[in-house]
Write a protein that holds these residues in place. Structure first.
Motif, PDB file in Angstrom:
ATOM      1  N   HIS A   5       0.855  -1.184   0.000  1.00 21.73           N
ATOM      2  CA  HIS A   5       0.000   0.000   0.000  1.00 21.73           C
ATOM      3  C   HIS A   5       0.893   1.237   0.000  1.00 21.73           C
ATOM      4  O   HIS A   5       1.815   1.336   0.813  1.00 21.73           O
ATOM      5  N   ILE A   7       0.705   5.127   0.628  1.00 17.78           N
ATOM      6  CA  ILE A   7      -0.205   6.083   1.268  1.00 17.78           C
ATOM      7  C   ILE A   7       0.407   7.478   1.235  1.00 17.78           C
ATOM      8  O   ILE A   7       1.566   7.659   1.598  1.00 17.78           O
ATOM      9  N   ARG A   8      -0.413   8.461   0.823  1.00 19.13           N
ATOM     10  CA  ARG A   8       0.061   9.840   0.732  1.00 19.13           C
ATOM     11  C   ARG A   8      -0.653  10.791   1.679  1.00 19.13           C
ATOM     12  O   ARG A   8      -0.175  11.886   1.926  1.00 19.13           O
ATOM     13  N   ASN A   9      -1.806  10.399   2.207  1.00 20.59           N
ATOM     14  CA  ASN A   9      -2.595  11.278   3.068  1.00 20.59           C
ATOM     15  C   ASN A   9      -2.584  10.732   4.496  1.00 20.59           C
ATOM     16  O   ASN A   9      -3.146   9.671   4.761  1.00 20.59           O
ATOM     17  N   ASP A  12      -6.276  10.040   6.300  1.00 27.43           N
ATOM     18  CA  ASP A  12      -7.218   9.027   5.828  1.00 27.43           C
ATOM     19  C   ASP A  12      -6.885   7.698   6.499  1.00 27.43           C
ATOM     20  O   ASP A  12      -5.853   7.094   6.219  1.00 27.43           O
ATOM     21  N   GLU A  13      -7.754   7.231   7.371  1.00 20.16           N
ATOM     22  CA  GLU A  13      -7.508   5.997   8.117  1.00 20.16           C
ATOM     23  C   GLU A  13      -7.896   4.745   7.325  1.00 20.16           C
ATOM     24  O   GLU A  13      -7.482   3.639   7.680  1.00 20.16           O
ATOM     25  N   THR A  14      -8.654   4.906   6.258  1.00 24.28           N
ATOM     26  CA  THR A  14      -9.138   3.762   5.479  1.00 24.28           C
ATOM     27  C   THR A  14      -8.014   2.873   4.955  1.00 24.28           C
ATOM     28  O   THR A  14      -8.089   1.642   5.101  1.00 24.28           O
ATOM     29  N   PRO A  15      -6.967   3.419   4.339  1.00 25.54           N
ATOM     30  CA  PRO A  15      -5.907   2.541   3.826  1.00 25.54           C
ATOM     31  C   PRO A  15      -5.284   1.653   4.898  1.00 25.54           C
ATOM     32  O   PRO A  15      -5.052   0.466   4.663  1.00 25.54           O
ATOM     33  N   VAL A  30       3.617  -1.145   3.841  1.00 32.07           N
ATOM     34  CA  VAL A  30       3.125   0.199   3.525  1.00 32.07           C
ATOM     35  C   VAL A  30       4.312   1.112   3.264  1.00 32.07           C
ATOM     36  O   VAL A  30       5.316   1.055   3.980  1.00 32.07           O
ATOM     37  N   VAL A  81      -1.389  -1.032  -4.189  1.00 34.21           N
ATOM     38  CA  VAL A  81      -2.543  -0.153  -4.058  1.00 34.21           C
ATOM     39  C   VAL A  81      -2.043   1.235  -3.680  1.00 34.21           C
ATOM     40  O   VAL A  81      -1.329   1.384  -2.684  1.00 34.21           O
ATOM     41  N   SER A  82      -2.403   2.231  -4.447  1.00 36.02           N
ATOM     42  CA  SER A  82      -1.996   3.603  -4.173  1.00 36.02           C
ATOM     43  C   SER A  82      -3.185   4.398  -3.667  1.00 36.02           C
ATOM     44  O   SER A  82      -4.240   4.431  -4.306  1.00 36.02           O
ATOM     45  N   TRP A  83      -2.994   5.050  -2.529  1.00 36.17           N
ATOM     46  CA  TRP A  83      -4.077   5.839  -1.930  1.00 36.17           C
ATOM     47  C   TRP A  83      -3.778   7.310  -2.033  1.00 36.17           C
ATOM     48  O   TRP A  83      -2.739   7.771  -1.828  1.00 36.17           O
TER      49      TRP A  83
END
Length: 83
Positions: A5, A7-9, A12-15, A30, A81-83
């Motif tokens: 994964h 993650i850039r934000n 945002d707890e979803t990822p 991650v 997966v990119s968030w």
């Protein structure tokens, strides 16, 4: 299956929740990029930070990976997966 994964934000707890769920049956890692390097998630899988983003924001505490290593990781994992 190995799942990576990106993650850039940090807000945002979803990822992270999805990664935690996937970690029950898969190998998960991650990479934190941009402002996400400010996050220090309490998780049971490997968390990396983009070295240039961590250095630019003066954040320490994560294992840092450079862009060359990130590209290698994209090919090492079965799913990205990119968030």
């Amino acid at each position: 299956m190995k799942i990576l994964h990106i993650i850039r934000n940090p807000n945002d707890e979803t990822p992270l929740e999805i990664a935690k769920s996937q970690n029950k049956e898969h190998e998960v890692a991650v990479i934190l990029l941009h402002d996400a390097v400010y996050a220090f998630p309490d998780v049971e899988f490997k968390v990396y930070a983009g070295s240039t983003d961590a250095q630019a924001r003066r954040v320490a505490g994560h294992e840092c990976v450079d862009y060359k290593r990130i590209v290698q990781m994209l090919f090492e994992f079965d799913k990205v997966v990119s968030w």
